[in-house]
Design a protein around this motif. Structure first.
Motif, PDB file in Angstrom:
ATOM      1  N   TYR A 321      89.734 -15.050  86.683  1.00  0.00           N
ATOM      2  CA  TYR A 321      90.665 -14.421  85.744  1.00  0.00           C
ATOM      3  C   TYR A 321      92.077 -14.991  85.837  1.00  0.00           C
ATOM      4  CZ  TYR A 321      86.988 -10.895  85.353  1.00  0.00           C
ATOM      5  OH  TYR A 321      85.799 -10.257  85.143  1.00  0.00           O
ATOM      6  N   ARG A 324      93.451 -17.143  82.979  1.00  0.00           N
ATOM      7  CA  ARG A 324      93.558 -16.418  81.723  1.00  0.00           C
ATOM      8  C   ARG A 324      94.699 -15.395  81.730  1.00  0.00           C
ATOM      9  NH1 ARG A 324      89.068 -16.163  78.485  1.00  0.00           N
ATOM     10  NH2 ARG A 324      89.257 -13.909  78.180  1.00  0.00           N
ATOM     11  N   LEU A 325      95.123 -14.949  82.927  1.00  0.00           N
ATOM     12  CA  LEU A 325      96.110 -13.879  82.997  1.00  0.00           C
ATOM     13  C   LEU A 325      97.427 -14.285  83.640  1.00  0.00           C
ATOM     14  CD1 LEU A 325      93.840 -10.860  84.042  1.00  0.00           C
ATOM     15  CD2 LEU A 325      94.722 -11.409  81.779  1.00  0.00           C
ATOM     16  N   LYS A 328     100.993 -13.590  82.114  1.00  0.00           N
ATOM     17  CA  LYS A 328     100.962 -12.503  81.135  1.00  0.00           C
ATOM     18  C   LYS A 328     101.936 -11.412  81.562  1.00  0.00           C
ATOM     19  CE  LYS A 328      97.767 -14.229  78.452  1.00  0.00           C
ATOM     20  NZ  LYS A 328      98.084 -14.675  77.078  1.00  0.00           N
ATOM     21  N   ASP A 442      91.982  -8.179  81.177  1.00  0.00           N
ATOM     22  CA  ASP A 442      91.567  -9.415  80.500  1.00  0.00           C
ATOM     23  C   ASP A 442      90.847  -9.095  79.190  1.00  0.00           C
ATOM     24  OD1 ASP A 442      90.971 -12.405  80.556  1.00  0.00           O
ATOM     25  OD2 ASP A 442      88.944 -11.566  80.491  1.00  0.00           O
ATOM     26  N   HIS A 446      92.594 -10.224  75.536  1.00  0.00           N
ATOM     27  CA  HIS A 446      91.907 -11.273  74.784  1.00  0.00           C
ATOM     28  C   HIS A 446      90.921 -10.736  73.760  1.00  0.00           C
ATOM     29  CE1 HIS A 446      93.229 -13.487  78.476  1.00  0.00           C
ATOM     30  NE2 HIS A 446      93.571 -14.367  77.548  1.00  0.00           N
TER      31      HIS A 446
END
Length: 496
Positions: A321, A324-325, A328, A442, A446
């Motif tokens: 993860y 993807r994070l 953020k 997540d 997304h």
């Protein structure tokens, strides 16, 4: 009422609270409640707070001595979970009417209700809650409970926290006082051991304590009582024989932890099971306290081995993860222990915290936040809905974590939102809980729905006219219009 007044003053004077110790005598008597803002919701009352703390005791009958609406407004107000008994899910109320009040039948009706519950359900104990109405008319709840306990041969516990005496937080503490006065220490266990602990202020929301208890079991540590999450009456009655305690939510039950330390020498610390680092630190501190109370020091080595094993597994799962994070931005609008524990947990995987509220947080909570964030600009006491909406609509955060009360602000701003308060549907405690929290963040960020809802709606856009329609109102012209719009794509709309 005089005994209740004395109890309230005793709760207000909390030596374990640094903020309370810093006040003068006059300010201390006023407690921690803040003046209400006209037109704003006052939050829960003392009765609601007492019910929150005690209702998760799952095998007890909770009887509300009041008109029907009091129980209807408070039943099942948290998402606590039970691994066995379901009696706590049954509503019991004396359903007091105007006629009962006028004719003075309240105490008689209460005694009759206790008898009916005893005969129909046979619980190990009955907790009785007065509310504003029964307290104001002067029903002697404690006398009725004493008489019923003698008559029926089971504990009948008065929880003297009518709503008008104060805030929900005061009700939390009055519930702890009721346990101290009538429950804890009333039963002597025959299996007390050097590895027994209490967990205080843990509500087992969505069953998340079940993610932590297996870790303690592997270390040979027994949870004598988890108060109140998934608790049993007998376990709480024997809680005075634990060797150490962990305080999860000090805002609610710090008075219970302090007085248990004074009476039975049960040392406690405040910790968190949110996040990998905090979970590991909590396990270490539990083991260290037990060793100080006489446990074999070898438990320290086993604890470190368990931590190393579980952290390696958790970090391996979280590695998927991180790309993807990482980077953020999260806005955290909650309070209490979550105001710092969740912050620390999220920062461990590279998520940026753009703001966290400290509503209902203690002085210790605020100090932890400052140490973690190292910037006071990201800390706010309370943010008005208009300000929250402005921050989210300007895309200063990629997701907001909060309770259900503010979810519609995020949805109106077309921003992902995740519930981390008591209504949440997923457990976030422990190592596995941290992985689940990151997974849910997540999924929320997304989710393709956010890209779609941020696009302008077709009816808000003007279609580009490519040729002049016929002036006649014939069927041919109508068919031409239908074909024109049927073949229109998103790129044909002006300004979209």
């Amino acid at each position: 009422m005089s005994s209740l007044r004395a109890k309230i003053q005793d709760v207000f004077n909390e030596p374990a609270c640094e903020q309370n110790r810093g006040k003068d005598a006059k300010a201390r008597k006023e407690g921690c409640s803040k003046p209400l803002t006209p037109g704003a919701a006052a939050g829960g009352c003392a009765f609601d707070g007492a019910k929150i703390v005690l209702q998760p005791i799952t095998d007890v009958a909770h009887l509300i001595h009041a008109p029907l609406a009091c129980e209807g407004n408070s039943w099942d107000n948290r998402g606590a979970a039970s691994s066995g008994p379901t009696l706590w899910r049954t509503s019991f109320t004396t359903d007091l009417t105007e006629l009962d009040v006028v004719m003075g039948q309240g105490e008689r009706k209460l005694f009759k209700a206790i008898r009916e519950i005893k005969e129909a359900y046979g619980p190990p104990a009955i907790f009785v809650y007065p509310t504003c109405v029964t307290a104001l008319i002067g029903d002697d709840i404690e006398a009725v409970c004493r008489r019923a306990a003698e008559k029926f041969g089971l504990p009948v516990v008065p929880v003297n926290a009518p709503g008008f005496v104060g805030s929900k937080n005061l009700g939390n503490k009055l519930a702890g006082e009721a346990l101290l006065d009538h429950v804890i220490g009333t039963v002597e266990p025959d299996d007390a051991g050097p590895y027994d602990i209490n967990i205080l202020g843990e509500f087992n929301l969505s069953g998340e304590f079940w993610l932590v208890k297996p870790l303690l079991d592997r270390l040979g540590i027994r949870v004598r009582a988890c108060i109140p999450g998934d608790a049993r009456y007998f376990d709480i009655a024997c809680a005075h024989r634990a060797r150490a305690a962990m305080m999860v939510c000090s805002t609610a039950l710090i008075n219970l932890a302090r007085k248990m330390e004074q009476r039975w020498d049960i040392r406690f610390f405040e910790g968190s099971f949110y996040g990998i680092t905090d979970t590991s630190e909590a396990l270490r501190q539990i083991s260290q306290l037990l060793v100080k109370k006489g446990a074999d020091p070898e438990i320290l080595g086993r604890t470190e081995a368990l931590i190393a094993e579980e952290e390696a597994i958790a970090w391996k799962k979280l590695a998927a993860y991180r790309p993807r994070l990482e980077g953020k931005r999260v806005l955290l609008n909650t309070g209490g222990v979550k105001s710092w524990s969740v912050v620390h947990a999220l920062m461990e995987i590279g998520i940026e915290i753009v703001g966290t509220s400290v509503k209902k947080s203690t002085v210790e909570d605020k100090e932890r936040i400052k140490q973690i964030l190292k910037d006071d600009n990201h800390i706010f006491e309370q943010m008005a809905p208009r300000e929250l909406y402005a921050m989210l609509s300007e895309h200063k955060a990629d997701i907001m974590l909060s309770g259900g009360r503010t979810q519609f602000i995020a949805l109106k701003a077309k921003t992902p939102w995740l519930d981390i308060n008591q209504e949440r549907q997923h457990p976030y405690a422990g190592y596995d809980g941290m992985v689940e929290l990151v997974r849910q963040i997540d999924l929320a960020i997304h989710n393709p729905i956010w890209r779609q809802v941020r696009e302008p709606a077709p009816w808000d856009c003007q279609p580009a006219v490519r040729e002049e329609l016929p002036s006649t109102k014939s069927e041919t012209a109508t068919l031409h219009v239908v074909q024109e719009f049927a073949g229109t794509t998103a790129g044909d709309f002006g300004g979209c």
